[in-house]
Design an enzyme around this catalytic site. Structure first.
Site, PDB file in Angstrom:
ATOM      1  N   ASP A 286      46.475  44.190  41.394  1.00 13.44           N
ATOM      2  CA  ASP A 286      45.641  44.481  40.245  1.00 13.44           C
ATOM      3  C   ASP A 286      44.541  43.415  40.208  1.00 13.44           C
ATOM      4  OD1 ASP A 286      46.392  45.657  36.881  1.00 13.44           O
ATOM      5  OD2 ASP A 286      44.529  45.501  38.002  1.00 13.44           O
TER       6      ASP A 286
HETATM    7  C1  GLC Z   1      42.441  46.494  35.431  1.00 10.71           C
HETATM    8  C2  GLC Z   1      43.722  47.232  35.178  1.00 10.71           C
HETATM    9  C3  GLC Z   1      44.068  48.252  36.217  1.00 10.71           C
HETATM   10  C4  GLC Z   1      42.786  48.863  36.756  1.00 10.71           C
HETATM   11  C5  GLC Z   1      42.054  47.774  37.510  1.00 10.71           C
HETATM   12  C6  GLC Z   1      40.712  48.271  38.067  1.00 10.71           C
HETATM   13  O1  GLC Z   1      42.594  45.139  35.156  1.00 10.71           O
HETATM   14  O2  GLC Z   1      44.886  46.448  34.952  1.00 10.71           O
HETATM   15  O3  GLC Z   1      44.931  49.212  35.613  1.00 10.71           O
HETATM   16  O4  GLC Z   1      43.083  49.948  37.625  1.00 10.71           O
HETATM   17  O5  GLC Z   1      41.834  46.610  36.724  1.00 10.71           O
HETATM   18  O6  GLC Z   1      39.871  48.633  37.022  1.00 10.71           O
END
Ligand code: GLC
Length: 746
Positions: A286
């Site tokens: 993430d």
């Molecule tokens: C965010 C979220 C994740 C998302 C990613 C890209 O922090 O936790 O769910 O897909 O970043 O946007």
């Protein structure tokens, strides 16, 4: 000697055809190996690096990188995110085609509940308990996104959530592992359609692996501490369902699990996902979570963080730059074998081949398709249908609803009556520039053009002002019926939106009291991304509809339900607490040694002395404009057979005893009465959503397989134990209509 041209062309043509056929016959794995063999270590590491586009950040942005297009041309980037639209995507793919090996980019995007057409938030869709509708919603989202340059969505979010203080509760499917698993399957199938590589499909992502929704205190990004038994029983099942459904990728989670950050957790990513579950896709971290292992105190610097993450099975680094800046040195220092990097690269290249990107890097970047794929009328109708099915009728005393279309005057009061872009909720995209969204006011006028609507905002969503109360009261007094649209602001739920107080914000409940005091019939629509606390309203307002955030067609859907053009059928996918003090509260709890004998029993039992024991509304709760009667439950017998226990059948009759056609979600719960370790007082094991005409009666049959009676023991072995099982059939977890028991003998 004159050589016939045919003599030259024929063999040449045959060679070309043979080469083409050979190329086709070559398996994807052979192509991956052939490409891997040509790659330098730097090019391999480049495939493990994902950058955010500069248009939209969904996390803390690091603006330290020079020109990202130059980095892509140098083969230092394998994927990007938050870049939408064919023109932008073409610019970035053109850069990748200038790299030495021309490895195409993946374009990732949070297509969570719609791309241009916004569908209800996922928690609302979960309230529909309608797998076909949910799958169709994701199918449409994928069709729109894949026409606009996107080939990878960071969805479905599968985090079980039992704490409505957590802002991301809006993004998942609620508290139950069985419902969550069914929805996981429907969402993956919707996004991936006829398979990864279909031109109208996007590769899906099972996220956030794992147990992110169990953050202590419901505080986003907080630690998670639980037994492995709870992890396997409650939090892993939806991820296993997604893996079984062929999801292309997983995304790990920000939280630590029992002290080990998920990003560096080889028990999760290698032992379970890539080991026991034999997952062949890849894991993306993430946003920045690899680098965040420094904050966790799990790594002293990005060098160590990169080592921990690649060793634990995190294949791609989203936005932390730990991999691109440290992996080459880790290999040189013999801290990371190149075989680990090769495994990660193979997984990523395999998906790029499966997507067809090597055959055509611009396959998803087709401006012609983009022009015709978005906002199609039939898809707007599907969004309206999904929205209708997502609403939950919490109360309808005196059958005030549905409204008559002949009402002379209706007052529309509250800060969300005219809401448009708010209806999209969190994790919505701005592709539509917020055009074409139907507000409640517009929806009501569409349904009842002859009715006089009087509007008064009454108060803001937040703040302490009562300045608008007088106008609102005056409007109510002129009306036959009052419809109030109240709730949170859409950015009060979502990522990094945890709240310690989840009451209806501001002075809204005071406004509800003031309007109630006029004596006019009042309907309250509540809009939010989470269960809110609203005990006064729940006790004193006769008709309440939970409308979540319903998306582009929200206003039409709400009016459809209020006027009875659609009979509400939603059931809560998550428990609604009476107060924050009750949290965590969920239906599938253990009985304890001193269970309360009633809602007000306080005599040396497990209860709060200042609050009733039951939740405000239970998991599975949802009413209809009609009523349903359950009768004649029959329970088959488990018959031993050579292959062990044959499944048993449970059947019963359901009758529509009212005057409206309606859908009922009949729910099957079991209870293992005596077991070691103990089992919950109820576990959802199946459900069916059936449409019955007034007076219609139908037999419903469930089949219970032995594995549905199984659970994990303390050694994490999946077992069943002989003994008494209760089978319960309900309209809600707290509304059991039929039950019988049987003995499991072996
Ligand atoms: C965010 C979220 C994740 C998302 C990613 C890209 O922090 O936790 O769910 O897909 O970043 O946007």
């Amino acid at each position: 000697m004159k050589i016939s041209l045919k003599l030259i062309c024929l063999p040449l043509a045959l060679c070309v055809i043979a080469t083409h056929l050979f190329a086709q016959q070559q398996t994807i794995d052979q192509k991956v190996e052939a490409l891997l063999a040509k790659m330098t270590l730097d090019e391999k590491i480049g495939q493990l690096n994902q950058y955010n586009g500069d248009w939209e950040a969904t996390g803390p942005v690091t603006r330290d990188v020079g020109n990202k297009l130059d980095e892509i041309k140098q083969g230092r980037v394998g994927a990007v995110l938050n870049i939408m639209g064919t023109d932008h995507c073409r610019t970035f793919q053109d850069a990748a085609m200038k790299s030495r090996l021309k490895i195409p980019l993946l374009f990732g995007q949070d297509v969570i509940h719609g791309y241009s057409i916004t569908f209800p938030i996922p928690l609302a869709e979960a309230a529909s308990w309608d797998m076909a509708a949910i799958e169709k919603a994701e199918r449409i989202a994928a069709t729109e996104a894949s026409a606009s340059g996107i080939n990878w969505t960071f969805a479905p979010m599968l985090d079980i959530a039992r704490d409505p203080r957590w802002g991301r509760v809006m993004e998942g499917a609620g508290e139950d592992p069985y419902l969550g698993s069914q929805i996981a399957t429907a969402r993956v199938k919707g996004f991936q359609g006829n398979g990864i590589g279909s031109p109208d499909a996007v590769m899906a992502t099972a996220k956030h692996f794992a147990a992110y929704g169990a953050a202590i205190g419901g505080r986003d990004y907080n630690s998670v501490d639980m037994s492995l038994r709870t992890l396997w029983e409650i939090y892993l099942p939806p991820f296993k369902a997604a893996a079984d459904a062929g999801v292309g990728t997983f995304m790990n989670s920000f939280n630590d699990l029992n002290g080990t950050p998920a990003t560096g957790n080889s028990y999760l990513q290698r032992d379970i996902l890539k080991g026991a579950w034999k997952f062949k896709g890849f894991v993306v971290s993430d946003w920045g979570s690899i680098g965040e292992m420094i904050n966790h105190g799990y790594a002293k610097d990005n060098y160590e963080a990169a080592q921990e993450a690649i060793t634990a099975g995190s294949d791609m680094d989203m936005e932390s730059r730990s991999y691109i800046n440290n992996l080459a040195k880790l290999v040189a220092d013999k801290k990371v074998p190149v075989t680990l990097i090769d495994d990660a690269v193979r997984r990523i290249l395999r998906k790029k081949f499966e997507l067809g990107l090597f055959d055509d890097p611009y396959k998803f970047i087709n401006p012609e398709r983009e022009k015709t794929a978005l906002n199609r009328p039939e898809n707007l109708e599907a969004a309206r249908d999904m929205a209708r099915k997502s609403m939950v009728l919490l109360k309808n005393d005196n059958n005030l609803l549905p409204l008559s279309k002949n009402l002379k005057t209706v007052a529309l009061i509250g800060p969300l009556v005219k809401a448009e872009k708010e209806l999209k909720g969190f994790w919505s995209l701005d592709v539509d520039q917020n055009k074409g969204i139907v507000s409640l006011m517009e929806g009501m006028k569409n349904h009842a053009p002859d009715t006089k609507f009087i509007y008064a905002e009454g108060c803001k969503i937040t703040g302490t002002s009562h300045d608008g109360f007088a106008d609102a009261i005056a409007a109510a007094k002129k009306a036959n019926v009052v419809i109030m649209a109240m709730g949170e602001a859409p950015d009060m739920t979502g990522e990094a939106k945890s709240r310690s107080n989840i009451h209806i914000p501001g002075e809204q409940e005071e406004l509800i009291k003031a309007i109630k005091a006029t004596g006019k019939p009042v309907v309250v629509l509540l809009m939010a991304g989470r269960p809110m606390v609203f005990s006064w309203t729940a006790e004193n307002i006769p008709s309440i509809v939970y409308a979540w955030w319903l998306g582009t067609q929200g206003g039409n859907a709400m009016a459809d339900a209020l006027y009875g053009d659609y009979n509400p059928s939603g059931k809560l996918p998550i428990t609604f607490p009476r107060s924050e003090g009750q949290i965590p509260i969920y239906y599938n709890h253990y009985n304890t040694g001193r269970p309360a004998k009633s809602d007000t029993d306080l005599f040396y039992v497990s209860a709060y002395n200042d609050l009733r024991n039951s939740p405000q509304y239970a998991f599975g709760h949802g009413l209809s404009y009609t009523t349903f009667e359950y009768q004649n439950m029959e329970l088959g017998k488990f018959k031993s057979s050579v292959k062990g226990l044959k499944p048993i059948q449970v059947s019963f009759m359901v009758k529509n005893t009212g005057k409206f056609a309606g859908e009922e979600v009949v729910q099957l719960y079991i209870r293992d009465m005596v077991s070691q370790p103990v089992r919950p007082v109820k576990e959802l094991k199946d459900f069916k959503k059936i449409l019955l005409q007034p007076g219609e009666i139908r037999r419903v049959t469930f089949t219970i397989k032995r594995d549905e009676l199984a659970f994990y023991n303390d050694r994490l072995e999946r077992v069943t134990q002989p003994g008494t099982f209760q089978i319960m059939i309900g309209s809600a977890s707290d509304d059991i209509r039929l039950q019988k028991s049987f003995e499991l003998t072996n």
